[in-house]
Scaffold this active site. Structure first.
Site, PDB file in Angstrom:
ATOM      1  CG  HIS A 373      -1.779  -1.058   1.303  1.00 27.05           C
ATOM      2  ND1 HIS A 373      -3.126  -0.559   0.776  1.00 27.05           N
ATOM      3  CD2 HIS A 373      -1.860  -2.363   1.631  1.00 27.05           C
ATOM      4  CE1 HIS A 373      -3.939  -1.936   1.029  1.00 27.05           C
ATOM      5  NE2 HIS A 373      -3.021  -2.672   1.348  1.00 27.05           N
ATOM      6  CE  LYS A 564      -6.631  14.216   1.424  1.00 24.09           C
ATOM      7  NZ  LYS A 564      -6.357  13.487  -0.052  1.00 24.09           N
ATOM      8  NE  ARG A 565      -3.663   9.990  10.494  1.00 22.16           N
ATOM      9  CZ  ARG A 565      -3.037   9.001  11.490  1.00 22.16           C
ATOM     10  NH1 ARG A 565      -3.973   8.656  11.844  1.00 22.16           N
ATOM     11  NH2 ARG A 565      -1.637   9.198  12.317  1.00 22.16           N
ATOM     12  CE  LYS A 570      -2.521  11.123   4.367  1.00 21.40           C
ATOM     13  NZ  LYS A 570      -3.214  10.117   3.057  1.00 21.40           N
ATOM     14  CB  THR A 672     -10.235   5.160  -0.249  1.00 20.48           C
ATOM     15  OG1 THR A 672      -9.535   5.273   1.043  1.00 20.48           O
ATOM     16  CG2 THR A 672      -9.619   3.909  -1.570  1.00 20.48           C
TER      17      THR A 672
HETATM   18  O1  H53 Z   1      -3.990   2.751   2.018  1.00 15.70           O
HETATM   19  C1  H53 Z   1      -4.680   3.419   1.155  1.00 15.70           C
HETATM   20  C2  H53 Z   1      -4.223   3.771   0.557  1.00 15.70           C
HETATM   21  C3  H53 Z   1      -3.048   5.218   0.738  1.00 15.70           C
HETATM   22  C4  H53 Z   1      -2.150   5.127   1.924  1.00 15.70           C
HETATM   23  C5  H53 Z   1      -2.479   3.802   3.145  1.00 15.70           C
HETATM   24  C6  H53 Z   1      -1.585   3.638   3.528  1.00 15.70           C
HETATM   25  C7  H53 Z   1      -2.001   3.202   5.247  1.00 15.70           C
HETATM   26  O2  H53 Z   1      -2.887   3.753   5.555  1.00 15.70           O
HETATM   27  C8  H53 Z   1      -1.749   3.212   5.865  1.00 15.70           C
HETATM   28  C9  H53 Z   1      -0.262   2.391   6.034  1.00 15.70           C
HETATM   29  C10 H53 Z   1       0.509   2.221   4.298  1.00 15.70           C
HETATM   30  O3  H53 Z   1       0.626   1.929   4.322  1.00 15.70           O
HETATM   31  C11 H53 Z   1      -0.684   3.393   3.556  1.00 15.70           C
HETATM   32  O4  H53 Z   1      -0.812   5.950   1.915  1.00 15.70           O
HETATM   33  O5  H53 Z   1      -2.368   5.306  -0.623  1.00 15.70           O
HETATM   34  O6  H53 Z   1      -5.546   4.640  -0.059  1.00 15.70           O
HETATM   35  C12 H53 Z   1      -5.261   2.161   0.783  1.00 15.70           C
HETATM   36  O7  H53 Z   1      -4.153   1.514  -0.232  1.00 15.70           O
END
Ligand code: H53
Length: 838
Positions: A373, A564-565, A570, A672
């Site tokens: 991810h 978002k976080r 970001k 997302t």
């Molecule tokens: O995963 C989302 C992606 C997003 C990405 C996120 C994510 C986390 O929330 C935590 C750890 C990680 O390695 C990745 O930052 O871009 O949409 C779902 O795939």
């Protein structure tokens, strides 16, 4: 009771299946309220009524869940175990009512209590067992798996404390523990009879069996008990209810006893605490790792308990032969976090069931599949060999053996290339050797996927290049999606009703149908209805912002949102620089063409993330100055919404006009939130990053506001990056920097934002904020122009919703099932549920 066999007694009426009589929802609610909970008054919080309603609905879920499990078992179905350290479920009530089609029954039952589902819903705490995108994706996936009738079980941890609650004091983030279980969690059912033991510590020794074979044995471990709590996951109107099994850590009984008998009562209690600590708290880091021992304990605890569970079920149905285990199982590893499952499955097969290495490896590499991810190096986990050896000595041996055999393969592929071996080794050399967990996941899996087209391409070309060269067929892309049930049908009832009137209600199940909305692109009266729906949703958000921030938003203004976080990549910072720029224009009287905006930001910073917390403070200080300035009020209002979570997003995304997706290209794996906004008719301003690219392709370049450097340009830009020069050349940016550096937003807090201004001016700023500022401002001007033309904007909004079919997690999960899991849908008819009354 009916005696079935010597061991098993089945409750009369249940031996052929569950009995469902749904005409009794009202009675059940009353029964649970008066008897199960022993209440006779609805309190102010309506907590008990919520609880009684949850139990009433749970009864219906349990019946369907039993039927679902029975079908999986009886028909010996192939199934998937989805392993994830995070499941960000949010609230369950509204979703269950929607998916079980209980709306009318629930409304009429609640009338007797003079209340509505909307009021009752507010008594439910979010299940915040996740940080952000990754955890919420897992929750969307569960909804889609159940809705597509696929036999998938989620495995996670039952954290006592979920994602912290955020409040804002003097503009700063304050973290408070989220004691979400305090008032009970009515949806779960514990199953202590299926508890597992998980080993930690100890040592490994050899022994020879009676046939003269050598074995390794993990001895002297301090075991922790994993107790399952099952949460039902209903499919949409299909009678399927899957399970999310969450493990709680507990001390084993005999451990306490021996210590107690030895006179060490306090030590025994301390050990109990140690065991219970494992699932005490969710680590609040999103996309970055902190390398704490407890985190490794969590990862192994989840992996071990879940694999044991699957293996135990296998044994009870198939006996001790594992020869076709892989035909019946897939394990999907949600990110690198549970990748230790690869070694754990090997350990169980070899040590507990005496398979030889090759057979065990065959099974493991035919069942494990890995989703990556992130490309951020700080999120790619490594664990020190010394920690592994202390905590998981037998697992370390297995990792070494996997590595030795893998490196032999590397040597065959690239003979004599020692550097290749060093680069690909599961063990990173150095003063403190580390285990590269992502590599373990790749080597041990038959499928490796990224979460958006660009992300997968970057994995293949960069981070995992050599692995791709070695095993090109393992790699595949699965672009993320979100569930249209929660993220349109449930959270946006006004728009959903309107869509249903025009194209029918089938879109909830079959989301590709949403494209039929295109037919109404030119329909003037539809435009009006579309705008009215947005206005109504905006009013809900106005009320929320007023209640939480005491700031007045206005439905007649454009709602520009970034939630978002908080993370530097970001680029909430870029957004706030634009806000300062707008403010600067207003002060200078340069308001020609300026569309009045309400800018909303929200999100949590990891408690140890200094810059992210500074950015929150900056946003709040800027908001304070702007909101107080009467000159700005007609044009600009700014709010930071505290404690952004799933439930807040359910109010935010239906109300949003403009969705900010402004990450530095190549850094956001997918995103997302971008999809939730699009589904609800927001337009996106964004970079060519993650799934933004696919969103833009789907809706058409004319209906998306693009800006910024592209991923392939980044390295070149960085090599000659000179932000001070950019600032001196761009008067807009110069003014913004001057306002910031003059202390305009921190009059009584000197130097407060120096770290931020210095970061922007640094030639090493990895996020290229100054670089993208100019094109961002230009794109925002295009936004203003477009918004000023109401018809044009409404048309683009309709097109966004209409083009969002691709971003349903039903599409994503169908692809996982088709390409990776190979599952067949279950089928549970109404008669399956209602027969069997005896
Ligand atoms: O995963 C989302 C992606 C997003 C990405 C996120 C994510 C986390 O929330 C935590 C750890 C990680 O390695 C990745 O930052 O871009 O949409 C779902 O795939």
């Amino acid at each position: 009771m009916v005696k079935q066999s010597d061991q098993v007694c089945v409750v009369k009426g249940w031996q052929e299946g569950p009995v469902i009589d749904e005409s009794t929802l009202k009675d059940d609610l009353t029964r649970h309220f008066y008897y199960t909970l022993g209440r006779d008054k609805v309190g102010e919080s309506q907590h008990y009524l919520y609880h009684a309603l949850a139990l009433t609905i749970r009864d219906r879920l349990v019946a369907r869940c039993r039927e679902t499990n029975q079908q999986i078992k009886q028909e010996k179905r192939r199934k998937t175990a989805y392993l994830s350290l995070e499941f960000l479920m949010g609230r369950a009530l509204g979703n269950a009512v929607l998916n079980l089609d209980l709306d009318e029954q629930v409304s009429s039952a609640l009338q007797e209590y003079c209340t509505t589902i909307e009021t009752i819903e507010d008594a439910e705490h979010d299940a915040g067992l996740g940080n952000g995108g990754l955890g919420r994706l897992a929750a969307c996936f569960l909804d889609s798996c159940a809705s597509l009738a696929l036999p998938v079980i989620g495995y996670g941890l039952r954290y006592e404390y979920g994602m912290f609650n955020q409040s804002i004091k003097d503009g700063n983030q304050i973290e408070q523990p989220d004691n979400w279980l305090r008032e009970g969690h009515p949806w779960e059912l514990s199953a202590p009879e299926h508890a597992k033991r998980v080993k930690f510590g100890g040592y490994v020794q050899s022994y020879t069996d009676k046939f003269g074979r050598e074995h390794r044995q993990w001895m002297g471990s301090q075991d922790v008990l994993a107790v399952p709590y099952d949460v039902p996951v209903p499919g949409y109107k299909n009678n399927i209810v899957n399970t999310l099994r969450l493990w709680k850590s507990e001390a084993t009984d005999e451990f306490n006893l021996t210590e107690f008998n030895a006179g060490s009562y306090s030590e025994a209690v301390a050990q109990k605490n140690l065991a219970e600590q494992i699932t005490m708290v969710l680590y609040p880091n999103d996309s970055s790792e902190n390398g704490k021992e407890l985190r490794l304990r969590q990862q192994y605890f989840l992996s071990s308990a879940s694999i044991q569970d699957v293996v135990d079920q296998w044994l009870s149905q198939h006996g001790e032969s594992f020869s076709d285990f892989a035909d019946f199982h897939a394990f999907q590893l949600n990110d690198t976090h549970p990748s230790i499952a690869v070694a754990e499955l090997m350990r169980i097969l070899i040590d507990d069931y005496e398979l030889d290495w090759n057979d065990a490896w065959q099974i493991t590499t035919k069942t494990m599949a890995y989703t990556n991810h992130t490309l951020l190096p700080e999120a790619l986990e490594k664990w020190s060999v010394s920690l592994f050896s202390k905590l998981l000595p037998r697992i370390l041996e297995i990792v070494y053996e996997i590595n030795a055999r893998f490196l032999a393969q590397v040597a065959q592929q690239w003979p004599g290339d020692v550097e290749k071996q060093r680069a690909l080794s599961l063990i990173e050399e150095g003063d403190e050797p580390q285990i590269r967990m992502a590599y373990l996941a790749i080597v041990g899996s038959y499928s490796v996927n990224g979460v958006a087209a660009l992300h997968t391409e970057l994995l293949k070309a960069g981070l995992f290049k050599e692995f791709y060269a070695l095993w090109p067929d393992k790699f595949n892309n699965k672009t993320n999606g979100v569930t249209p049930r929660r993220w349109l049908a449930h959270c946006n009832p006004v728009l959903s009703e309107l869509i249903g009137e025009k194209i029918g209600h089938d879109w909830v199940k079959n989301f590709s149908k949403i494209s039929d909305l295109r037919r109404f692109y030119d329909d003037k009266s539809f435009h009006e209805q579309w705008q009215n729906a947005k206005r109504e949703n905006k009013q809900r958000l106005v009320d929320l912002v007023k209640a939480r921030c005491d700031i007045d938003f206005d439905v007649s203004m454009m709602f520009d949102v970034q939630v978002k976080r908080i993370h530097e990549y970001k680029r909430q910072l870029l957004n706030i620089l634009h806000v300062i720029h707008l403010y600067d224009r207003i002060r200078r009287g340069d308001t020609q063409g300026l569309v009045p905006r309400c800018v909303l930001l929200g999100g949590k910073a990891a408690p140890g993330y200094y810059m992210a917390k500074k950015i929150i403070k900056l946003i709040n200080n800027v908001a304070e100055v702007i909101n107080k300035d009467p000159q700005a009020a007609p044009y600009l209002r700014v709010a930071f919404l505290p404690n952004y979570n799933v439930t807040a997003m359910e109010v935010i995304c239906p109300a949003t006009d403009l969705s900010e997706q402004v990450s530095t290209a190549g850094k956001e794996a997918s995103g997302t939130g971008n999809m939730k906004f699009m589904m609800n008719g927001a337009l996106t301003i964004g970079t060519l990053d993650g799934a933004n690219i696919e969103i833009r392709d789907a809706v058409g370049a004319d209906n998306f506001f693009l800006f910024g450097a592209q991923a392939h340009e980044i390295d070149d830009i960085k090599s000659r990056y000179n932000p001070e020069h950019l600032i001196s050349q761009n008067s807009d940016l110069k003014n913004v920097m001057q306002l910031l550096e003059s202390g305009h937003f921190n009059l009584f807090e000197p130097c407060l934002f120096d770290d931020i201004t210095n970061a922007i001016k640094s030639p090493h700023d990895p996020w290229l904020v100054a670089h993208d500022f100019e094109s961002y401002v230009a794109a925002q001007k295009e936004v203003d122009k477009a918004y000023a033309d109401r018809t044009y904007w409404t048309q683009m909004s309709i097109l966004n919703t209409a083009a969002s079919g691709l971003f349903s997690s039903d599409r994503t999960i169908s692809q996982y099932s088709e390409d990776i899991w190979h599952l067949e849908p279950l089928n549970i008819s109404e008669t399956d549920l209602t027969t069997a009354k005896s």
